[in-house]
Design a protein around this motif. Structure first.
Motif, mmCIF file in Angstrom:
data_model
loop_
_atom_site.group_PDB
_atom_site.id
_atom_site.type_symbol
_atom_site.label_atom_id
_atom_site.label_comp_id
_atom_site.label_asym_id
_atom_site.label_seq_id
_atom_site.Cartn_x
_atom_site.Cartn_y
_atom_site.Cartn_z
ATOM 1 N N ASP A 47 -1.913 27.452 6.634
ATOM 2 C CA ASP A 47 -2.370 26.791 7.854
ATOM 3 C C ASP A 47 -3.786 26.239 7.703
ATOM 4 N N HIS A 48 -4.662 27.018 7.072
ATOM 5 C CA HIS A 48 -6.031 26.550 6.883
ATOM 6 C C HIS A 48 -6.067 25.355 5.932
ATOM 7 N N GLY A 49 -5.202 25.390 4.900
ATOM 8 C CA GLY A 49 -5.171 24.294 3.939
ATOM 9 C C GLY A 49 -4.718 22.979 4.559
ATOM 10 N N THR A 50 -3.729 23.048 5.450
ATOM 11 C CA THR A 50 -3.265 21.813 6.099
ATOM 12 C C THR A 50 -4.353 21.223 6.995
ATOM 13 N N SER A 51 -5.096 22.081 7.693
ATOM 14 C CA SER A 51 -6.191 21.596 8.536
ATOM 15 C C SER A 51 -7.279 20.938 7.691
ATOM 16 N N LEU A 52 -7.612 21.563 6.563
ATOM 17 C CA LEU A 52 -8.635 20.996 5.673
ATOM 18 C C LEU A 52 -8.160 19.673 5.081
ATOM 19 N N LEU A 53 -6.870 19.593 4.717
ATOM 20 C CA LEU A 53 -6.326 18.349 4.164
ATOM 21 C C LEU A 53 -6.410 17.221 5.195
ATOM 22 N N ALA A 54 -6.062 17.515 6.430
ATOM 23 C CA ALA A 54 -6.129 16.489 7.476
ATOM 24 C C ALA A 54 -7.557 15.976 7.656
ATOM 25 N N LYS A 55 -8.537 16.883 7.638
ATOM 26 C CA LYS A 55 -9.930 16.460 7.785
ATOM 27 C C LYS A 55 -10.381 15.589 6.623
ATOM 28 N N ASN A 56 -10.013 15.970 5.389
ATOM 29 C CA ASN A 56 -10.430 15.198 4.221
ATOM 30 C C ASN A 56 -9.818 13.800 4.225
ATOM 31 N N ILE A 57 -8.524 13.719 4.544
ATOM 32 C CA ILE A 57 -7.866 12.410 4.570
ATOM 33 C C ILE A 57 -8.456 11.532 5.667
ATOM 34 N N ALA A 58 -8.698 12.109 6.854
ATOM 35 C CA ALA A 58 -9.283 11.332 7.948
ATOM 36 C C ALA A 58 -10.665 10.811 7.575
ATOM 37 N N LYS A 59 -11.456 11.647 6.897
ATOM 38 C CA LYS A 59 -12.793 11.227 6.485
ATOM 39 C C LYS A 59 -12.726 10.095 5.470
ATOM 40 N N GLN A 60 -11.811 10.197 4.492
ATOM 41 C CA GLN A 60 -11.694 9.164 3.473
ATOM 42 C C GLN A 60 -11.187 7.851 4.065
ATOM 43 N N ILE A 61 -10.224 7.935 4.999
ATOM 44 C CA ILE A 61 -9.726 6.712 5.646
ATOM 45 C C ILE A 61 -10.844 6.037 6.444
ATOM 46 N N LEU B 98 -2.981 -8.999 5.784
ATOM 47 C CA LEU B 98 -4.077 -8.033 5.940
ATOM 48 C C LEU B 98 -3.581 -6.775 6.644
ATOM 49 N N TYR B 99 -2.711 -6.955 7.600
ATOM 50 C CA TYR B 99 -2.153 -5.814 8.320
ATOM 51 C C TYR B 99 -1.348 -4.918 7.374
ATOM 52 N N ILE B 100 -0.517 -5.522 6.538
ATOM 53 C CA ILE B 100 0.291 -4.755 5.584
ATOM 54 C C ILE B 100 -0.601 -4.085 4.549
ATOM 55 N N GLN B 101 -1.638 -4.782 4.097
ATOM 56 C CA GLN B 101 -2.554 -4.172 3.131
ATOM 57 C C GLN B 101 -3.242 -2.939 3.707
ATOM 58 N N ARG B 102 -3.616 -2.994 4.981
ATOM 59 C CA ARG B 102 -4.262 -1.833 5.588
ATOM 60 C C ARG B 102 -3.302 -0.646 5.661
ATOM 61 N N LEU B 103 -2.048 -0.901 6.039
ATOM 62 C CA LEU B 103 -1.068 0.188 6.089
ATOM 63 C C LEU B 103 -0.850 0.785 4.704
ATOM 64 N N GLU B 104 -0.726 -0.073 3.705
ATOM 65 C CA GLU B 104 -0.522 0.426 2.333
ATOM 66 C C GLU B 104 -1.728 1.229 1.853
ATOM 67 N N LYS B 105 -2.938 0.787 2.216
ATOM 68 C CA LYS B 105 -4.141 1.511 1.810
ATOM 69 C C LYS B 105 -4.185 2.894 2.454
ATOM 70 N N ILE B 106 -3.811 2.986 3.716
ATOM 71 C CA ILE B 106 -3.821 4.287 4.401
ATOM 72 C C ILE B 106 -2.824 5.237 3.739
ATOM 73 N N GLU B 107 -1.623 4.750 3.440
ATOM 74 C CA GLU B 107 -0.623 5.596 2.781
ATOM 75 C C GLU B 107 -1.056 5.960 1.363
ATOM 76 N N GLU B 108 -1.707 5.039 0.680
ATOM 77 C CA GLU B 108 -2.169 5.316 -0.686
ATOM 78 C C GLU B 108 -3.211 6.428 -0.701
ATOM 79 N N ILE B 109 -4.126 6.412 0.265
ATOM 80 C CA ILE B 109 -5.142 7.473 0.341
ATOM 81 C C ILE B 109 -4.486 8.825 0.549
#
Length: 520
Positions: free
Chosen positions: A481-495, A440-451
């Motif tokens: 710079d703005h794009g990287t900030s937006l990408l971080a927010k989107n990925i965090a929200k999806q995770i 389960l631990y490995i599956q969670r890590l793989e899911k985070i990287e997949e997102i």
């Protein structure tokens, strides 16, 4: 005898006397010589002795003179050495004095340099202000000249428009400043509240590895447990509601059941039957019934002890009994009753720091996972099941709403719901508090990287720190710079929406540009 004859005789006699006198003289002379020789030797010996005495005295006097000279020289050297040491001390003290004066001079030089820099900056600032003032005067002069050609109404509209723009810009800046300050203060206060609560409540982390096995003294007892044609084991499984697994594992019987209370009843009953030695259907029925009553009393006592330790009263007996069931319930190997008690303490401490009611916070904390005691008896999430149970037995709305919404299954109606969610996450995320299977631990890590990898422009991603952080490398030409900030927010929200995580995951987006040239 004639005279002539007489004269010859006298001559011979004279010659004889002469010879005798000569020999006597020679003897006397030799005797004197021998005596003189002995005397001279004695004199020489005495002189030698005196010379030795004089020589020894001379040596002693010389040694005394040498010692006196050495003492005088050492005394002189000691005095000179002392003078040299005194001189060195004075030189060292003078050097220290000079060093301190030099440091003072350096400090004053630095201060003077800083002061000169400040004066220079102030001068430049004054020059800039003068230039800005001249510019404003010129602008105002131009506006006045323009206004001279306008009517009264047009001039009023122009002035109002200009004032409105200036006030809007100031208001926007003030709003941004207030938001920034409020956010920083909120983070600081939140950190202080959480840190104070955790520091004040330092309970031990408990991970109950509840097992479903019973140790036997010998494998012969397995046959008695099974009984003739399986009569005993069938009766035991029927009475307890668990499956008894007897395999080739030496001296061990495994009990399997989804209900932890049933499994506990079966474990205690089987241990008593084995200890007693009388294993037959009637004895099994009697023992299981007695153990079930004891376990039921243990459950009630565990619930009362938990509430008494928190100082809570006025709880319905049914809720006390249901709460005690959590003593035999685990989540990721963490005992749920201990977890609920810890959550109640942390919530109360945070509520006290925020000026809220600590008793309400304790009530919410101790009951927030009560639904896990009945989640195998009814359908639905444990948060909603717990909220319905609390509402059924007369708990306040603020209590059952916070319990039902601590996993966002219901809409939050108070700040206590947020505190419950925070305290629940804190107790679950502490190191060693919970354990989970490796797959389960490995599956969670793989899911985070997949997102993270599914977004365009992402070169690679790495989940680190046991899945609490993901670092994402992006192509620098496709993001600013703005794009990287937006990408971080989107990925965090999806995770947060798709992955069940204990605690939080930090999303770090890295945009790196490397320029390489070669000198020839």
């Amino acid at each position: 005898m004639d005279f002539t004859d007489y004269s010859g005789y006298e001559l011979i006699l004279s010659i004889g006397f002469l010879v005798l006198g000569f020999f006597f003289h020679a003897y006397i002379t030799k005797t004197n010589a021998i005596a003189a020789s002995k005397q001279s030797k004695a004199i020489l010996t005495e002189a030698q002795k005196e010379a030795d005495v004089i020589r020894r005295e001379a040596k002693v006097q010389a040694k005394d003179a040498i010692l006196r000279a050495r003492e005088n020289s050492e005394r002189d050297l000691t005095a000179q050495r002392k003078d040299i040491l005194d001189l060195e001390k004075r030189v060292v003290e003078r050097e220290k004095t000079l060093s301190s004066k030099l440091d003072m001079l350096n400090t004053k030089e630095v201060q003077l340099t800083g002061r000169m820099t400040e004066i220079s900056e102030h001068k430049e600032k004054l020059i800039g202000q003068q230039q800005e003032l001249k510019k404003l005067i010129a602008e105002e002069t131009s506006r006045i000249e323009d206004a001279a050609a306008l009517s009264k109404e047009e001039a009023r509209k122009t002035i109002m428009k200009r004032m409105e723009d200036e006030l809007q810009a100031e208001a926007n800046g003030l709003v941004r400043h207030v938001q920034k300050v409020a956010k920083e203060d909120a983070k600081k206060i939140a950190r202080e509240i959480i840190a104070t609560a955790i520091q004040r409540y330092a309970a031990e982390t408990v991970c109950d590895l509840t097992t479903s096995s019973v140790s036997l003294e010998s494998d012969d007892i397995k046959g008695r447990i099974i009984g003739k044609e399986g009569r005993n084991i069938k009766s035991f499984e029927s009475e307890t509601g668990v499956n008894v697994l007897i395999d080739e594992t030496p001296e061990v019987v495994v009990l399997s059941s989804y209900d932890p209370i049933r499994r506990e009843v079966a474990r205690v009953a089987l241990e008593r039957l084995v200890e007693d030695g009388r294993i037959h259907p009637a004895r099994i029925e009697e023992t299981v019934a007695k153990v079930r009553q004891e376990i039921d009393e243990t459950i009630r006592h565990a619930g009362e002890t938990a509430l008494f330790g928190l100082g809570l009263t006025g709880v319905a007996p049914e809720l006390v009994h249901t709460l005690g069931k959590l003593k035999f319930r685990t989540s990721y190997k963490q005992n749920v009753l201990d977890h609920s008690i810890e959550t109640a303490h942390i919530m109360a401490l945070m509520a006290t720091e925020m000026g809220l009611d600590a008793k309400i916070a304790k009530r919410i904390g101790i009951f927030h996972d009560i639904g896990k005691a009945i989640d195998h008896e009814a359908e639905g999430g444990h948060a909603v099941l717990g909220a319905n149970l609390l509402r059924k037995y007369g708990e306040d709305r603020i209590v059952y709403n916070a319990v039902g919404s601590h996993h966002e299954d219901m809409e939050r109606e108070s700040v206590y719901a947020v505190l419950c969610d925070a305290a629940d996450a804190l107790t679950a995320a502490r190191p060693g508090a919970r354990m989970e299977a490796t797959d389960l631990y490995i599956q969670r890590l793989e899911k985070i990287e997949e997102i993270a990898n599914q977004y365009a422009g992402v070169k690679s991603s790495y989940a680190v720190q046991a899945g609490r952080e993901i670092r994402i490398m992006v192509e620098p030409k496709k993001f600013n710079d703005h794009g990287t900030s937006l990408l971080a927010k989107n990925i965090a929200k999806q995770i947060g929406n798709e992955v069940k995580i204990p605690g939080t995951v930090r999303v770090t987006v890295i945009r790196e540009t490397r320029c390489v040239e070669y000198a020839k």
